[in-house]
Write a protein that holds these residues in place. Structure first.
Motif, PDB file in Angstrom:
ATOM      1  N   TRP A 154       0.804  -1.032   0.075  1.00  0.00           N
ATOM      2  CA  TRP A 154      -0.164   0.171   0.136  1.00  0.00           C
ATOM      3  C   TRP A 154       0.941   1.230  -0.264  1.00  0.00           C
ATOM      4  N   ASP A 155       2.270   1.262  -0.357  1.00  0.00           N
ATOM      5  CA  ASP A 155       3.003   2.298  -0.472  1.00  0.00           C
ATOM      6  C   ASP A 155       2.409   3.134  -1.449  1.00  0.00           C
ATOM      7  N   CYS A 156       1.892   2.734  -2.471  1.00  0.00           N
ATOM      8  CA  CYS A 156       1.333   3.551  -3.675  1.00  0.00           C
ATOM      9  C   CYS A 156       0.318   4.557  -3.179  1.00  0.00           C
ATOM     10  N   GLU A 157      -0.322   4.163  -1.965  1.00  0.00           N
ATOM     11  CA  GLU A 157      -1.610   5.359  -1.406  1.00  0.00           C
ATOM     12  C   GLU A 157      -0.792   5.841   0.027  1.00  0.00           C
ATOM     13  N   SER A 158      -0.057   6.771  -0.434  1.00  0.00           N
ATOM     14  CA  SER A 158       0.688   7.524   0.717  1.00  0.00           C
ATOM     15  C   SER A 158      -0.290   7.947   2.072  1.00  0.00           C
ATOM     16  N   LEU A 159      -1.564   8.318   1.947  1.00  0.00           N
ATOM     17  CA  LEU A 159      -2.300   8.850   2.974  1.00  0.00           C
ATOM     18  C   LEU A 159      -2.663   7.634   3.789  1.00  0.00           C
ATOM     19  N   LEU A 160      -2.477   6.442   3.352  1.00  0.00           N
ATOM     20  CA  LEU A 160      -2.905   5.202   4.372  1.00  0.00           C
ATOM     21  C   LEU A 160      -1.770   5.075   5.518  1.00  0.00           C
ATOM     22  N   THR A 161      -0.594   5.361   4.976  1.00  0.00           N
ATOM     23  CA  THR A 161       0.529   5.583   5.995  1.00  0.00           C
ATOM     24  C   THR A 161       0.432   6.705   7.019  1.00  0.00           C
TER      25      THR A 161
ATOM     26  N   VAL B 208      -2.548   7.838   8.003  1.00  0.00           N
ATOM     27  CA  VAL B 208      -3.805   7.093   8.876  1.00  0.00           C
ATOM     28  C   VAL B 208      -3.084   6.450   9.993  1.00  0.00           C
ATOM     29  N   VAL B 209      -2.309   5.562   9.391  1.00  0.00           N
ATOM     30  CA  VAL B 209      -1.852   4.704  10.398  1.00  0.00           C
ATOM     31  C   VAL B 209      -0.684   5.279  11.368  1.00  0.00           C
ATOM     32  N   ASP B 210      -0.129   6.263  11.009  1.00  0.00           N
ATOM     33  CA  ASP B 210       0.799   6.942  11.938  1.00  0.00           C
ATOM     34  C   ASP B 210      -0.142   7.757  13.049  1.00  0.00           C
ATOM     35  N   LYS B 211      -1.255   8.347  12.600  1.00  0.00           N
ATOM     36  CA  LYS B 211      -2.019   8.820  13.424  1.00  0.00           C
ATOM     37  C   LYS B 211      -2.810   8.056  14.503  1.00  0.00           C
ATOM     38  N   ILE B 212      -3.281   6.791  14.054  1.00  0.00           N
ATOM     39  CA  ILE B 212      -3.560   5.739  14.794  1.00  0.00           C
ATOM     40  C   ILE B 212      -2.769   5.324  15.759  1.00  0.00           C
ATOM     41  N   GLU B 213      -1.689   5.188  15.433  1.00  0.00           N
ATOM     42  CA  GLU B 213      -0.561   4.309  16.388  1.00  0.00           C
ATOM     43  C   GLU B 213      -0.157   5.684  17.334  1.00  0.00           C
ATOM     44  N   SER B 214      -0.387   6.674  17.099  1.00  0.00           N
ATOM     45  CA  SER B 214      -0.028   7.740  18.066  1.00  0.00           C
ATOM     46  C   SER B 214      -0.804   7.462  19.361  1.00  0.00           C
ATOM     47  N   VAL B 215      -1.864   7.026  19.459  1.00  0.00           N
ATOM     48  CA  VAL B 215      -2.553   6.736  20.635  1.00  0.00           C
ATOM     49  C   VAL B 215      -2.022   5.380  21.424  1.00  0.00           C
ATOM     50  N   SER B 216      -1.054   4.780  20.952  1.00  0.00           N
ATOM     51  CA  SER B 216      -0.500   3.571  21.609  1.00  0.00           C
ATOM     52  C   SER B 216      -0.215   3.807  23.020  1.00  0.00           C
ATOM     53  N   MET B 217       0.368   4.788  23.188  1.00  0.00           N
ATOM     54  CA  MET B 217       0.712   4.898  24.769  1.00  0.00           C
ATOM     55  C   MET B 217      -0.422   5.076  25.529  1.00  0.00           C
ATOM     56  N   PHE B 218      -1.350   5.749  25.062  1.00  0.00           N
ATOM     57  CA  PHE B 218      -2.741   5.440  25.773  1.00  0.00           C
ATOM     58  C   PHE B 218      -3.407   4.352  26.088  1.00  0.00           C
ATOM     59  N   ILE B 219      -3.143   3.502  24.681  1.00  0.00           N
ATOM     60  CA  ILE B 219      -3.820   2.025  24.704  1.00  0.00           C
ATOM     61  C   ILE B 219      -3.032   1.182  25.993  1.00  0.00           C
ATOM     62  N   TYR B 220      -1.689   1.455  25.759  1.00  0.00           N
ATOM     63  CA  TYR B 220      -0.950   0.665  26.726  1.00  0.00           C
ATOM     64  C   TYR B 220      -1.326   0.919  28.252  1.00  0.00           C
TER      65      TYR B 220
ATOM     66  N   TYR C 219      -6.488  15.152  29.404  1.00  0.00           N
ATOM     67  CA  TYR C 219      -5.485  15.197  28.273  1.00  0.00           C
ATOM     68  C   TYR C 219      -5.631  13.838  27.445  1.00  0.00           C
ATOM     69  N   MET C 220      -5.743  12.661  28.029  1.00  0.00           N
ATOM     70  CA  MET C 220      -5.643  11.554  27.320  1.00  0.00           C
ATOM     71  C   MET C 220      -7.066  11.462  26.183  1.00  0.00           C
ATOM     72  N   VAL C 221      -7.948  11.903  26.722  1.00  0.00           N
ATOM     73  CA  VAL C 221      -9.306  11.908  26.075  1.00  0.00           C
ATOM     74  C   VAL C 221      -9.263  12.872  24.817  1.00  0.00           C
ATOM     75  N   VAL C 222      -8.802  14.177  25.316  1.00  0.00           N
ATOM     76  CA  VAL C 222      -8.544  15.270  24.164  1.00  0.00           C
ATOM     77  C   VAL C 222      -7.546  14.779  23.050  1.00  0.00           C
ATOM     78  N   GLU C 223      -6.527  14.252  23.413  1.00  0.00           N
ATOM     79  CA  GLU C 223      -5.714  13.690  22.436  1.00  0.00           C
ATOM     80  C   GLU C 223      -5.855  12.487  21.655  1.00  0.00           C
ATOM     81  N   MET C 224      -6.562  11.574  22.067  1.00  0.00           N
ATOM     82  CA  MET C 224      -7.271  10.201  21.285  1.00  0.00           C
ATOM     83  C   MET C 224      -8.109  10.840  20.275  1.00  0.00           C
ATOM     84  N   LYS C 225      -9.070  11.654  20.742  1.00  0.00           N
ATOM     85  CA  LYS C 225      -9.868  12.360  20.009  1.00  0.00           C
ATOM     86  C   LYS C 225      -9.367  13.040  18.621  1.00  0.00           C
ATOM     87  N   GLU C 226      -8.324  14.011  19.137  1.00  0.00           N
ATOM     88  CA  GLU C 226      -7.812  14.466  18.029  1.00  0.00           C
ATOM     89  C   GLU C 226      -6.771  13.706  16.952  1.00  0.00           C
ATOM     90  N   TYR C 227      -6.206  12.723  17.380  1.00  0.00           N
ATOM     91  CA  TYR C 227      -5.430  11.860  16.527  1.00  0.00           C
ATOM     92  C   TYR C 227      -6.678  10.976  15.824  1.00  0.00           C
TER      93      TYR C 227
END
Length: 76
Positions: free
Chosen positions: A11-18, A20-32, A45-53
């Motif tokens: 899926w490197d041919c659709e750069s927007l997918l990368t 999206v994944v980067d934004k979703i992975e940004s919540v990983s510290m909260f998920i942990y 702070y956690m709720v606001v950040e998760m919503k934004e990402y």
């Protein structure tokens, strides 16, 4: 539907997918914290950040043209 020929077989041919994944992975510290019963981050702070990402991920997903079909071609 348009066809885009690419030498990429992933899926490197659709750069927007990368993006999206980067934004979703940004919540990983909260998920942990949530999954491992660790309370280090302020709740508001956690709720606001998760919503934004996640809203950012949704906005980027909406930019993707799903009427495109990617066709892998040999690199010759």
């Amino acid at each position: 539907m348009s066809i885009v020929k690419t030498t990429e077989d992933g899926w490197d041919c659709e750069s927007l997918l990368t993006e999206v994944v980067d934004k979703i992975e940004s919540v990983s510290m909260f998920i942990y914290e949530i999954k491992h019963c660790v309370r280090e981050t302020d709740l508001e702070y956690m709720v606001v950040e998760m919503k934004e990402y996640l809203q950012g991920a949704i906005e980027t997903l909406e930019e993707i043209d799903t009427d495109v079909k990617y066709e892998t071609v040999d690199d010759e």
